[in-house]
Each structure stands twice: as C-alpha cells, then as structure tokens.
Design a protein around this motif. Structure first.
Motif, PDB file in Angstrom:
ATOM      1  N   ARG A  61     -56.817  93.129  -6.668  1.00  0.00           N
ATOM      2  CA  ARG A  61     -58.142  93.723  -6.553  1.00  0.00           C
ATOM      3  C   ARG A  61     -58.052  94.889  -5.578  1.00  0.00           C
ATOM      4  O   ARG A  61     -57.291  94.855  -4.610  1.00  0.00           O
ATOM      5  CB  ARG A  61     -59.133  92.671  -6.037  1.00  0.00           C
ATOM      6  CG  ARG A  61     -60.572  93.088  -6.113  1.00  0.00           C
ATOM      7  CD  ARG A  61     -61.553  91.922  -5.911  1.00  0.00           C
ATOM      8  NE  ARG A  61     -61.030  90.758  -5.234  1.00  0.00           N
ATOM      9  CZ  ARG A  61     -61.039  90.589  -3.909  1.00  0.00           C
ATOM     10  NH1 ARG A  61     -61.524  91.534  -3.126  1.00  0.00           N
ATOM     11  NH2 ARG A  61     -60.559  89.484  -3.372  1.00  0.00           N
ATOM     12  N   VAL A  62     -58.815  95.949  -5.848  1.00  0.00           N
ATOM     13  CA  VAL A  62     -58.869  97.094  -4.931  1.00  0.00           C
ATOM     14  C   VAL A  62     -59.821  96.731  -3.801  1.00  0.00           C
ATOM     15  O   VAL A  62     -61.012  96.485  -4.028  1.00  0.00           O
ATOM     16  CB  VAL A  62     -59.342  98.376  -5.647  1.00  0.00           C
ATOM     17  CG1 VAL A  62     -59.440  99.536  -4.664  1.00  0.00           C
ATOM     18  CG2 VAL A  62     -58.414  98.710  -6.806  1.00  0.00           C
ATOM     19  N   GLY A  63     -59.275  96.641  -2.587  1.00  0.00           N
ATOM     20  CA  GLY A  63     -60.071  96.252  -1.431  1.00  0.00           C
ATOM     21  C   GLY A  63     -60.589  97.447  -0.657  1.00  0.00           C
ATOM     22  O   GLY A  63     -60.511  98.598  -1.122  1.00  0.00           O
ATOM     23  N   PRO A  64     -61.089  97.192   0.549  1.00  0.00           N
ATOM     24  CA  PRO A  64     -61.591  98.279   1.398  1.00  0.00           C
ATOM     25  C   PRO A  64     -60.516  99.328   1.643  1.00  0.00           C
ATOM     26  O   PRO A  64     -59.342  98.997   1.831  1.00  0.00           O
ATOM     27  CB  PRO A  64     -61.961  97.555   2.707  1.00  0.00           C
ATOM     28  CG  PRO A  64     -62.178  96.120   2.304  1.00  0.00           C
ATOM     29  CD  PRO A  64     -61.240  95.869   1.160  1.00  0.00           C
ATOM     30  N   GLU A  65     -60.910 100.575   1.592  1.00  0.00           N
ATOM     31  CA  GLU A  65     -60.023 101.727   1.803  1.00  0.00           C
ATOM     32  C   GLU A  65     -58.858 101.743   0.819  1.00  0.00           C
ATOM     33  O   GLU A  65     -57.792 102.288   1.090  1.00  0.00           O
ATOM     34  CB  GLU A  65     -59.505 101.745   3.251  1.00  0.00           C
ATOM     35  CG  GLU A  65     -60.608 101.872   4.275  1.00  0.00           C
ATOM     36  CD  GLU A  65     -60.105 101.868   5.698  1.00  0.00           C
ATOM     37  OE1 GLU A  65     -58.890 102.051   5.915  1.00  0.00           O
ATOM     38  OE2 GLU A  65     -60.932 101.681   6.605  1.00  0.00           O
ATOM     39  N   GLY A  66     -59.052 101.124  -0.348  1.00  0.00           N
ATOM     40  CA  GLY A  66     -58.025 101.135  -1.382  1.00  0.00           C
ATOM     41  C   GLY A  66     -56.894 100.155  -1.173  1.00  0.00           C
ATOM     42  O   GLY A  66     -55.919 100.169  -1.923  1.00  0.00           O
ATOM     43  N   ASN A  67     -57.006  99.286  -0.181  1.00  0.00           N
ATOM     44  CA  ASN A  67     -55.950  98.314   0.070  1.00  0.00           C
ATOM     45  C   ASN A  67     -55.927  97.250  -1.025  1.00  0.00           C
ATOM     46  O   ASN A  67     -56.976  96.768  -1.445  1.00  0.00           O
ATOM     47  CB  ASN A  67     -56.153  97.633   1.431  1.00  0.00           C
ATOM     48  CG  ASN A  67     -55.963  98.599   2.583  1.00  0.00           C
ATOM     49  OD1 ASN A  67     -55.100  99.461   2.524  1.00  0.00           O
ATOM     50  ND2 ASN A  67     -56.767  98.461   3.624  1.00  0.00           N
ATOM     51  N   PRO A  68     -54.710  96.868  -1.471  1.00  0.00           N
ATOM     52  CA  PRO A  68     -54.621  95.825  -2.486  1.00  0.00           C
ATOM     53  C   PRO A  68     -54.934  94.453  -1.885  1.00  0.00           C
ATOM     54  O   PRO A  68     -54.493  94.126  -0.785  1.00  0.00           O
ATOM     55  CB  PRO A  68     -53.161  95.893  -2.943  1.00  0.00           C
ATOM     56  CG  PRO A  68     -52.420  96.506  -1.801  1.00  0.00           C
ATOM     57  CD  PRO A  68     -53.391  97.405  -1.101  1.00  0.00           C
ATOM     58  N   VAL A  69     -55.723  93.673  -2.625  1.00  0.00           N
ATOM     59  CA  VAL A  69     -56.081  92.316  -2.211  1.00  0.00           C
ATOM     60  C   VAL A  69     -55.690  91.378  -3.345  1.00  0.00           C
ATOM     61  O   VAL A  69     -56.176  91.518  -4.469  1.00  0.00           O
ATOM     62  CB  VAL A  69     -57.599  92.197  -1.926  1.00  0.00           C
ATOM     63  CG1 VAL A  69     -57.969  90.767  -1.571  1.00  0.00           C
ATOM     64  CG2 VAL A  69     -58.021  93.169  -0.836  1.00  0.00           C
ATOM     65  N   ASP A  70     -54.795  90.449  -3.060  1.00  0.00           N
ATOM     66  CA  ASP A  70     -54.356  89.518  -4.096  1.00  0.00           C
ATOM     67  C   ASP A  70     -55.566  88.796  -4.692  1.00  0.00           C
ATOM     68  O   ASP A  70     -56.488  88.415  -3.978  1.00  0.00           O
ATOM     69  CB  ASP A  70     -53.364  88.507  -3.523  1.00  0.00           C
ATOM     70  CG  ASP A  70     -52.871  87.547  -4.578  1.00  0.00           C
ATOM     71  OD1 ASP A  70     -52.360  88.014  -5.619  1.00  0.00           O
ATOM     72  OD2 ASP A  70     -53.026  86.325  -4.389  1.00  0.00           O
ATOM     73  N   PRO A 145     -65.506  93.883 -10.018  1.00  0.00           N
ATOM     74  CA  PRO A 145     -64.569  94.522  -9.090  1.00  0.00           C
ATOM     75  C   PRO A 145     -63.570  95.418  -9.813  1.00  0.00           C
ATOM     76  O   PRO A 145     -63.362  95.312 -11.015  1.00  0.00           O
ATOM     77  CB  PRO A 145     -63.848  93.327  -8.431  1.00  0.00           C
ATOM     78  CG  PRO A 145     -64.026  92.201  -9.382  1.00  0.00           C
ATOM     79  CD  PRO A 145     -65.300  92.453 -10.117  1.00  0.00           C
ATOM     80  N   GLU A 146     -62.953  96.289  -9.038  1.00  0.00           N
ATOM     81  CA  GLU A 146     -61.937  97.199  -9.547  1.00  0.00           C
ATOM     82  C   GLU A 146     -60.566  96.608  -9.216  1.00  0.00           C
ATOM     83  O   GLU A 146     -60.372  95.995  -8.176  1.00  0.00           O
ATOM     84  CB  GLU A 146     -62.115  98.560  -8.879  1.00  0.00           C
ATOM     85  CG  GLU A 146     -61.352  99.678  -9.517  1.00  0.00           C
ATOM     86  CD  GLU A 146     -61.697 101.024  -8.903  1.00  0.00           C
ATOM     87  OE1 GLU A 146     -61.473 102.036  -9.578  1.00  0.00           O
ATOM     88  OE2 GLU A 146     -62.167 101.076  -7.744  1.00  0.00           O
ATOM     89  N   TYR A 147     -59.604  96.781 -10.160  1.00  0.00           N
ATOM     90  CA  TYR A 147     -58.276  96.201  -9.993  1.00  0.00           C
ATOM     91  C   TYR A 147     -57.200  97.260 -10.154  1.00  0.00           C
ATOM     92  O   TYR A 147     -57.349  98.195 -10.942  1.00  0.00           O
ATOM     93  CB  TYR A 147     -58.024  95.106 -11.041  1.00  0.00           C
ATOM     94  CG  TYR A 147     -58.873  93.881 -10.834  1.00  0.00           C
ATOM     95  CD1 TYR A 147     -58.454  92.868  -9.980  1.00  0.00           C
ATOM     96  CD2 TYR A 147     -60.093  93.740 -11.481  1.00  0.00           C
ATOM     97  CE1 TYR A 147     -59.231  91.743  -9.783  1.00  0.00           C
ATOM     98  CE2 TYR A 147     -60.881  92.620 -11.280  1.00  0.00           C
ATOM     99  CZ  TYR A 147     -60.437  91.623 -10.425  1.00  0.00           C
ATOM    100  OH  TYR A 147     -61.219  90.521 -10.225  1.00  0.00           O
ATOM    101  N   TYR A 148     -56.080  97.072  -9.426  1.00  0.00           N
ATOM    102  CA  TYR A 148     -54.859  97.804  -9.715  1.00  0.00           C
ATOM    103  C   TYR A 148     -54.238  97.100 -10.918  1.00  0.00           C
ATOM    104  O   TYR A 148     -53.867  95.929 -10.844  1.00  0.00           O
ATOM    105  CB  TYR A 148     -53.896  97.783  -8.522  1.00  0.00           C
ATOM    106  CG  TYR A 148     -54.370  98.629  -7.369  1.00  0.00           C
ATOM    107  CD1 TYR A 148     -54.421 100.019  -7.495  1.00  0.00           C
ATOM    108  CD2 TYR A 148     -54.759  98.057  -6.163  1.00  0.00           C
ATOM    109  CE1 TYR A 148     -54.858 100.810  -6.451  1.00  0.00           C
ATOM    110  CE2 TYR A 148     -55.191  98.842  -5.110  1.00  0.00           C
ATOM    111  CZ  TYR A 148     -55.248 100.218  -5.255  1.00  0.00           C
ATOM    112  OH  TYR A 148     -55.678 101.003  -4.220  1.00  0.00           O
ATOM    113  N   ASP A 149     -54.154  97.807 -12.041  1.00  0.00           N
ATOM    114  CA  ASP A 149     -53.788  97.174 -13.309  1.00  0.00           C
ATOM    115  C   ASP A 149     -53.098  98.215 -14.192  1.00  0.00           C
ATOM    116  O   ASP A 149     -53.747  98.913 -14.967  1.00  0.00           O
ATOM    117  CB  ASP A 149     -55.064  96.649 -13.971  1.00  0.00           C
ATOM    118  CG  ASP A 149     -54.807  95.866 -15.249  1.00  0.00           C
ATOM    119  OD1 ASP A 149     -53.704  95.314 -15.414  1.00  0.00           O
ATOM    120  OD2 ASP A 149     -55.729  95.816 -16.086  1.00  0.00           O
ATOM    121  N   PRO A 150     -51.758  98.353 -14.090  1.00  0.00           N
ATOM    122  CA  PRO A 150     -51.036  99.383 -14.857  1.00  0.00           C
ATOM    123  C   PRO A 150     -51.215  99.211 -16.359  1.00  0.00           C
ATOM    124  O   PRO A 150     -51.340  98.088 -16.847  1.00  0.00           O
ATOM    125  CB  PRO A 150     -49.570  99.156 -14.471  1.00  0.00           C
ATOM    126  CG  PRO A 150     -49.590  98.339 -13.246  1.00  0.00           C
ATOM    127  CD  PRO A 150     -50.854  97.535 -13.279  1.00  0.00           C
TER     128      PRO A 150
END
Length: 197
Positions: A61-70, A145-150
């Motif tokens: 998940r895209v966390g605060p300030e763009g940090n990745p959150v499992d 929520p927004e996710y990092y998802d290639p």
C-alpha cells in the motif's frame, strides 16, 4: 510464443510478478491442444513468482509521503490469483497427459523479494527480459487505497533468440542457467495439491 509450440518438446519458463499475461496465452493454447496437439509430445511450464506469504515492499500500500506499507490482504489476493492460474494450467496439463498422446506439466515455485525482473524463456532458445516499473500505482477501488502494483503488460522487453552467433549462444546459456539456478533454489508451491502453503 507461436514458434515454441511448433516443436515436439515445449518448455516455457517465467520469472516475474503474477504471470497474468503469459497465463492467458498459455491457457488458450493448451486448451486448443486437447483437440489437436499437433507435433507436440511434451510440455513443461515453470512459473517463478514472489512469495506473497511474506511481507513485501512491492506490492504494498502507498503510505504517507509515498512510503510502502506492507498489506497482507493485498498480497493474499495476489497469491489467490496465482493459485487460480496454477490450478487451471495444472488441470489442463493433467487432461493433456491423460489423453495419452503427450506428457504435460505445470509447476509454480516461490522466490523471495520484490518482482523486479520479468523473464520469459521459450524452449531455451528465445529469452525475453524486462524490468517492471516498481513505482507503478493502482487504486483498489474508486475510493480505496492506492497500491504499488507493477503491470507486466507495460514492461518493455529485450529479446535474445538463437541466431547461431557465439554472442547469442553465450547470452542464452547465461539466461537459462540463471533461471535453472533460481528454480532449483526456489520453494515449491503446494497449490496443485489444493493447499495454500
């Protein structure tokens, strides 16, 4: 991929994220072979996918300030997706083998880490390689929520194919050894046995 299915022995190896794009192509080709396998007598399909059971930086998940959150639920959804692909391809392989004109197998294994590379190897003679956009984002729903998802279908691929030159032979040998080594070290999935461990 079409040329790979013109040989008597077909071997397809994949390392990447979920393998969705390759799965869709393979499913239809294997299904068509139930009626007419042509010259093919052996099919071996190997998928190396991330170990979605473990905490990950990507996907996440895209966390605060763009940090990745499992996000375990998101990872488990991707695992379920891969499990479905594995079961459907394995069922087709079982039916092809049961018809008695060929042997077919499909196996999934896990590698630890993030899905950085996309590698497809066809009959050990054609290699496609690209790098996933690890910063690609997707939204789970319209307000979710927004996710990092290639996305693999957006990956630019470099090709190496057997042309007889020493340089190409060396490149193909290196890629095949790399994949084989990863495969031998990877943990086997139990999806084909109906378990998610």
């Amino acid at each position: 991929m079409t040329e790979a299915f013109e040989a008597q022995a077909v071997e397809i190896s994949f390392l990447g994220y979920t393998g969705e794009t390759l799965y869709n192509e393979l499913y239809h080709r294997l299904e068509a072979m139930l009626g007419n396998p042509g010259p093919i007598r052996e099919v071996r399909i190997r998928f190396l996918v991330p170990d979605f059971r473990l905490p990950m930086t990507v996907p996440s998940r895209v966390g605060p300030e763009g940090n990745p959150v499992d996000d375990e639920a998101f990872r488990r959804g991707l695992e379920t997706q891969c499990m479905g692909y594995a079961r459907r391809l394995s069922a087709l392989a079982h039916r092809l083998t049961g018809a008695g004109r060929m042997t077919a197998e499909c196996e999934y294994r896990f590698y630890p880490g993030i899905p950085r590379d996309k590698i497809c190897i066809f009959n050990r003679e054609l290699v496609l390689h690209g790098l996933y956009d690890l910063a690609a984002r997707t939204i789970d729903s319209s307000s979710g929520p927004e996710y990092y998802d290639p996305k693999g279908y957006q990956t630019d691929l470099t090709f190496w194919s057997s042309d007889g030159t020493d340089e190409t032979k060396a490149a193909l040998a290196t890629w095949n050894k790399h994949f084989d080594d990863l495969w031998d070290l990877a943990e086997r999935s139990r999806w084909h046995l109906g378990t998610a461990s």
